[in-house]
Motif scaffolding. Structure first.
Motif, PDB file in Angstrom:
ATOM      1  N   SER A  78     -15.645 -21.069 -55.971  1.00  0.00           N
ATOM      2  CA  SER A  78     -15.971 -22.496 -55.968  1.00  0.00           C
ATOM      3  C   SER A  78     -17.192 -22.727 -55.081  1.00  0.00           C
ATOM      4  CB  SER A  78     -14.779 -23.298 -55.435  1.00  0.00           C
ATOM      5  OG  SER A  78     -15.191 -24.580 -55.025  1.00  0.00           O
TER       6      SER A  78
ATOM      7  N   SER B  44     -11.167 -11.433 -63.208  1.00  0.00           N
ATOM      8  CA  SER B  44     -12.551 -11.846 -63.018  1.00  0.00           C
ATOM      9  C   SER B  44     -12.534 -12.856 -61.874  1.00  0.00           C
ATOM     10  CB  SER B  44     -13.130 -12.463 -64.291  1.00  0.00           C
ATOM     11  OG  SER B  44     -12.391 -13.585 -64.680  1.00  0.00           O
ATOM     12  N   GLU B  45     -13.527 -12.779 -61.021  1.00  0.00           N
ATOM     13  CA  GLU B  45     -13.577 -13.658 -59.858  1.00  0.00           C
ATOM     14  C   GLU B  45     -14.431 -14.873 -60.155  1.00  0.00           C
ATOM     15  OE1 GLU B  45     -15.112 -11.341 -56.625  1.00  0.00           O
ATOM     16  OE2 GLU B  45     -13.158 -10.437 -56.221  1.00  0.00           O
ATOM     17  N   GLU B  46     -13.982 -16.006 -59.690  1.00  0.00           N
ATOM     18  CA  GLU B  46     -14.758 -17.233 -59.794  1.00  0.00           C
ATOM     19  C   GLU B  46     -14.705 -17.919 -58.436  1.00  0.00           C
ATOM     20  OE1 GLU B  46     -14.109 -21.351 -62.088  1.00  0.00           O
ATOM     21  OE2 GLU B  46     -14.269 -19.610 -63.403  1.00  0.00           O
TER      22      GLU B  46
END
Length: 131
Positions: free
Chosen positions: A68, A64-66
């Motif tokens: 900033s 899963s991409e997060e």
């Protein structure tokens, strides 16, 4: 409500509680079994994709991409205006635009890449039924 309805409601409530507990217990057993399967085949699994075991069980893995928000803002402030910025509003990623940058404008992608954190997804399990 009459007494018969009260008794029936009490019985149904008790049955519901029992069924709910069985459901919780079954879910815990399933997760424990999934963990054991995962430990057995972990070395065979791709980082991202689906792997089918000889038993017909499929295990899907990925990340899963997060992103900033602070780092995206910093990248945006130093962005070359001739290249469309691949985030909108509160810096929600545009997957197609990010893929384009990664493949075609790597110097632009390098500016946003430090904002990306990849987290392994929980493996998804399913069984393919025989036809």
């Amino acid at each position: 409500m009459d007494q018969d309805a009260d008794k029936k409601l009490a019985l149904l409530t008790a049955a519901w509680k029992e069924a709910k507990q069985q459901e919780t217990d079954a879910n815990a057993r399933r997760i424990a079994i999934e963990s054991q399967i995962y430990e057995l085949v972990e070395s065979e699994l791709p980082e991202k994709g689906t792997h089918t075991l000889p038993t017909g069980m499929k295990i899907a893995t990925g990340y899963s991409e997060e992103w900033s928000q602070e780092r995206i803002t910093a990248a945006y402030q130093d962005w070359d205006a001739s290249v469309p910025f691949p985030f909108t509003g509160v810096w929600k990623p545009d997957g197609k635009a990010i893929g384009y940058l990664r493949d075609n404008v790597p110097e632009a992608y390098q500016k946003i890449q430090p904002a990306l954190t990849l987290k392994p997804k929980k493996p998804a399990f399913s069984v393919k039924e025989a036809a």
